[in-house]
Design an enzyme around this catalytic site. Structure first.
Site, PDB file in Angstrom:
ATOM      1  CE  LYS A   1      -4.026  -2.201   0.300  1.00  0.00           C
ATOM      2  NZ  LYS A   1      -5.043  -2.118  -0.757  1.00  0.00           N
TER       3      LYS A   1
ATOM      4  CD  GLU B   1     -10.012   3.795   0.947  1.00  0.00           C
ATOM      5  OE1 GLU B   1      -9.945   5.021   0.790  1.00  0.00           O
ATOM      6  OE2 GLU B   1      -9.262   2.984   0.366  1.00  0.00           O
TER       7      GLU B   1
ATOM      8  CB  SER C   1       0.009  -8.045  -1.400  1.00  0.00           C
ATOM      9  OG  SER C   1      -0.845  -8.878  -0.648  1.00  0.00           O
TER      10      SER C   1
HETATM   11  C1  LIG Z   1      -1.555  -7.235   2.336  1.00  0.00           C
HETATM   12  C2  LIG Z   1      -2.727  -6.873   1.499  1.00  0.00           C
HETATM   13  N1  LIG Z   1      -2.894  -7.474   0.303  1.00  0.00           N
HETATM   14  C3  LIG Z   1      -3.939  -7.193  -0.475  1.00  0.00           C
HETATM   15  C4  LIG Z   1      -4.929  -6.306  -0.097  1.00  0.00           C
HETATM   16  C5  LIG Z   1      -6.095  -6.097  -1.006  1.00  0.00           C
HETATM   17  O1  LIG Z   1      -6.038  -4.905  -1.732  1.00  0.00           O
HETATM   18  P1  LIG Z   1      -5.685  -4.902  -3.270  1.00  0.00           P
HETATM   19  O2  LIG Z   1      -6.528  -5.919  -3.949  1.00  0.00           O
HETATM   20  O3  LIG Z   1      -6.014  -3.500  -3.679  1.00  0.00           O
HETATM   21  O4  LIG Z   1      -4.238  -5.197  -3.422  1.00  0.00           O
HETATM   22  C6  LIG Z   1      -4.799  -5.637   1.129  1.00  0.00           C
HETATM   23  C7  LIG Z   1      -5.818  -4.681   1.576  1.00  0.00           C
HETATM   24  O5  LIG Z   1      -5.920  -4.271   2.688  1.00  0.00           O
HETATM   25  C8  LIG Z   1      -3.681  -5.938   1.941  1.00  0.00           C
HETATM   26  O6  LIG Z   1      -3.524  -5.353   3.136  1.00  0.00           O
END
Ligand SMILES: Cc1ncc(COP(=O)(O)O)c(C=O)c1O
Lengths: 387, 264
Positions: free
Chosen positions: A84, A106, A371
């Site tokens: 993020k 948000e 992620s």
């Molecule tokens: C570690 C992590 N991966 C994925 C997501 C999902 O978001 P996005 O699909 O935008 O990557 C989040 C959302 O809070 C997250 O914290």
């Protein structure tokens, strides 16, 4: 004029009062992304503050289990614990350039809220984060982190009290304070230019990955999809490379035929939510489903970015869904066999590949976007997994 | 010309101002909604805007949002609203009616079938706050064919070519959002608003009605000095919630009459 649509999805479905702000945002963004000073500043922050480039780790034990060479793109090692921050640093610089003095955001799991709070603290800007009341309880630790960094966390008590309601409140705040406030949206959702801009800020993930792979051909890229920002971030670089299969993994919760899931692309219908036309989980009267569910708060969202909707229609990306159980399997597996505790969101991509052997790279390696890290999920996980 | 345009043209001839009232369908109950519509028809209100409840509105202020959630809890949605309008039209009800809705609960099967359903029920048009000019071409084509109006919103900060295009393409009337902000809070300075409304009337092809944040008769009268009429929403919704929980009360009737008196 550039299209505000991805195929038949996207657009700007917002009240008239925001149309100026979106036009201003688009113009500033177009100007800045070609600006060398801005790019230099962002690169510097990504490197020295956030910790880029992130490693591309050859996970040998996981590779053995999957039967093909697998790398993890370690976004979990970034400052604040998830991808993020790539986006919030970009947007906070943009806000400063537009002379906006106040930030709103948000958050669902709290990762985007924490990344926004950090970026705002760094810039010395006041920051308000809207968070569903249910989520403030599920993710109390992240609430504390945000507050420690000086952000004001406003619990949202309307609707289902989760991410979608937090977005509604953040948009409302933005409408009220549009003159001096910038809204830092946390995923590739919302009205144009957000889906494109957030994707661009996140696309550093895919660019680095390709560079790090060097000569190794990339046969498969997998990522979890909530709103879709980490997935778009790693996919974008590979979309024009037909040799690379792309796999987006949604949250199947208790199972996609139970109603208790967040598999928007698999089970949704076309609708208009949070300023964009995309797939949406809704009932036959166009009311957004309140009982969306995932074991991970970050995937618990009844909408999805419009570019994903378009990539689904064009079949360039294959979308699937992993159940809570499969995600927890991935979560445990990576912890036990690689010594890496992934976020529950990212665990969906790992769990899916571990339980579905039909999807594999034809040639070359597989890259999974890790992620985020699992620290935020420890309390939640310890209640589900008895050791 | 459809029913709404006719009514506004008559007012113009008589040099009278228009009063439009907003109610959320189903709050406090569909019965009260019906009573309000009938009472407005009898007492000479010029237009009823019936709010279609939505689970995730972004354009509504807190009062109307809370009202929509109450209606949703009662299971009120488009089908019952169209049923109500159809029945009242069958009984000869004349007052112009438009639906005010977020895009999603209307969009469902696409604008062509929406236009057919609305027209068959006897609805005269729509106001969709999250459907700005740029996104409305398809809807406007479908609506023209059915002689339904798409009422568009403009704000004190809408400028340049967009402003002109909105003022020229809004049918029925132009909805002037007389606030910076959401329903019912933070006033833009009154003088600036009045000037902007007068300017808008010079360009607009339809009358310009002002709404958002009009809390009672005094506000309504003041706004009428610049605009062709006013729209009262949150104030009526709140009044009904407090004073007409089961039936349209005398007190709420008096509130409506006081608004009429202030405007006419
Ligand atoms: C570690 C992590 N991966 C994925 C997501 C999902 O978001 P996005 O699909 O935008 O990557 C989040 C959302 O809070 C997250 O914290």
């Amino acid at each position: 004029m550039r299209s505000k649509y991805f195929g038949r999805f996207g657009g700007q479905f917002v009240p008239e009062i925001l149309m100026n702000a979106l036009a201003e945002l688009e113009a500033s963004y177009r100007q800045l992304r070609r600006d060398r000073r801005f790019r230099g500043e962002l690169e510097d922050l990504l490197k020295h503050y956030a910790g880029r480039p992130t490693p591309l780790f050859h996970a040998k034990n996981l590779s053995r289990a999957l039967g093909y060479r697998t790398f993890l793109k370690r976004e979990d090692l970034l400052h604040t614990g998830a991808h993020k921050i790539n986006n919030t640093l970009g947007q906070v610089l943009l806000a400063r350039h537009m002379n906006k003095r106040r930030i709103v955001a948000e958050t669902g799991a709290g990762q985007h809220g924490v990344a926004t709070a950090a970026a705002a603290a760094l810039m010395g800007m006041p920051c308000v984060v809207y968070m569903g009341k249910v989520d403030t309880e599920r993710q109390a630790l992240n609430v504390y982190r945000m507050k420690l960094m000086g952000a004001e966390v406003r619990p949202v008590t309307s609707g289902s009290q989760t991410l979608k309601d937090a977005i509604n409140e953040a948009i409302r705040d933005w409408i009220k304070n549009v003159r001096d406030t910038h809204y830092i949206l946390g995923s590739v959702v919302g009205p144009y230019p957000y889906p494109e801009m957030v994707r661009d800020f996140q696309s550093v993930i895919g660019r680095e990955t390709r560079r790090q792979l060097g000569r190794t051909p990339c046969g498969l890229v997998a990522a979890c999809v909530g709103g879709g920002s980490n997935a778009m971030g790693i996919f974008h670089e590979f979309i024009k490379r037909p040799g690379t299969k792309l796999l987006g993994v949604e949250a199947a919760g208790h199972g996609i035929s139970t109603g208790k899931h967040a598999a928007t692309l698999l089970k949704g219908t076309v609708g208009i939510l949070h300023g964009a036309k995309s797939y949406v989980l809704q009932d036959r009267w166009g009311q957004i489903k309140p009982d969306v569910h995932s074991v991970s708060a970050g995937l618990d969202y009844p909408g999805v970015g419009p570019e994903h909707a378009s990539l689904k229609d064009s079949r360039r990306v294959r979308y699937v869904a992993a159940t809570d159980k499969e995600a927890l399997h991935g979560f445990r597996y990576l912890s036990e066999h690689e010594g890496i505790i992934p976020a529950l969101e990212s665990s969906h991509a790992i769990g899916y590949l571990l339980t579905h052997s039909r999807i594999r790279p034809k040639r070359g390696a597989c890259v999974i976007c890790l992620s985020g890290r699992g620290d935020k999920d420890m309390e939640h996980a310890s209640r589900i997994i008895r050791l | 010309m459809n029913r709404l345009e006719q009514r506004l043209a008559e007012l113009k001839k008589k040099k009278q101002k228009a009063l439009a009232l907003f109610v959320t369908a189903g709050d406090p109950s569909l019965k009260v909604t019906e009573q309000v519509v009938r009472f407005c028809d009898r007492s000479g209100v010029d237009l009823i805007e019936i709010g279609v409840p939505f689970s995730d509105p972004i354009a509504d202020g807190p009062v109307i949002q809370a009202s929509a959630f109450r209606a949703l809890e009662k299971g009120v949605h488009l089908k019952q609203i169209l049923g109500l309008v159809r029945r009242l039209r069958g009984e000869g009800l004349q007052i112009p009616i438009v639906l005010m809705s977020s895009a999603n609960p209307l969009y469902g099967t696409g604008w062509v079938s929406v236009a057919r359903d609305l027209s068959e029920a006897g609805v005269d048009g729509v106001i969709i706050p999250d459907l700005p000019l740029e996104e409305s071409a398809e809807l406007r084509r479908a609506f023209e064919r059915r002689d339904l109006v798409n009422i568009m919103m403009t704000t004190p900060t809408t400028e340049g070519r967009r402003r002109r295009d909105i003022l020229r393409s809004s049918r029925g009337f132009v909805y002037f959002v007389a606030l910076i902000g959401l329903t019912g809070d933070r006033h833009e300075s009154a003088a600036i608003i009045s000037r902007r409304i007068r300017e808008a009337r010079l360009t607009a092809t339809s009358p310009v009605l002002a709404g958002f944040g009009i809390s009672g008769p005094a506000d309504a009268r003041a706004m009428c000095s610049a605009a062709d009429g006013v729209i009262v929403g949150s104030a009526l919704v709140q009044h009904l919630h407090q004073h007409s929980p089961r039936n349209l009360s005398d007190r709420s009737r008096k509130f409506i009459l006081s608004l009429l008196k202030a405007v006419k």
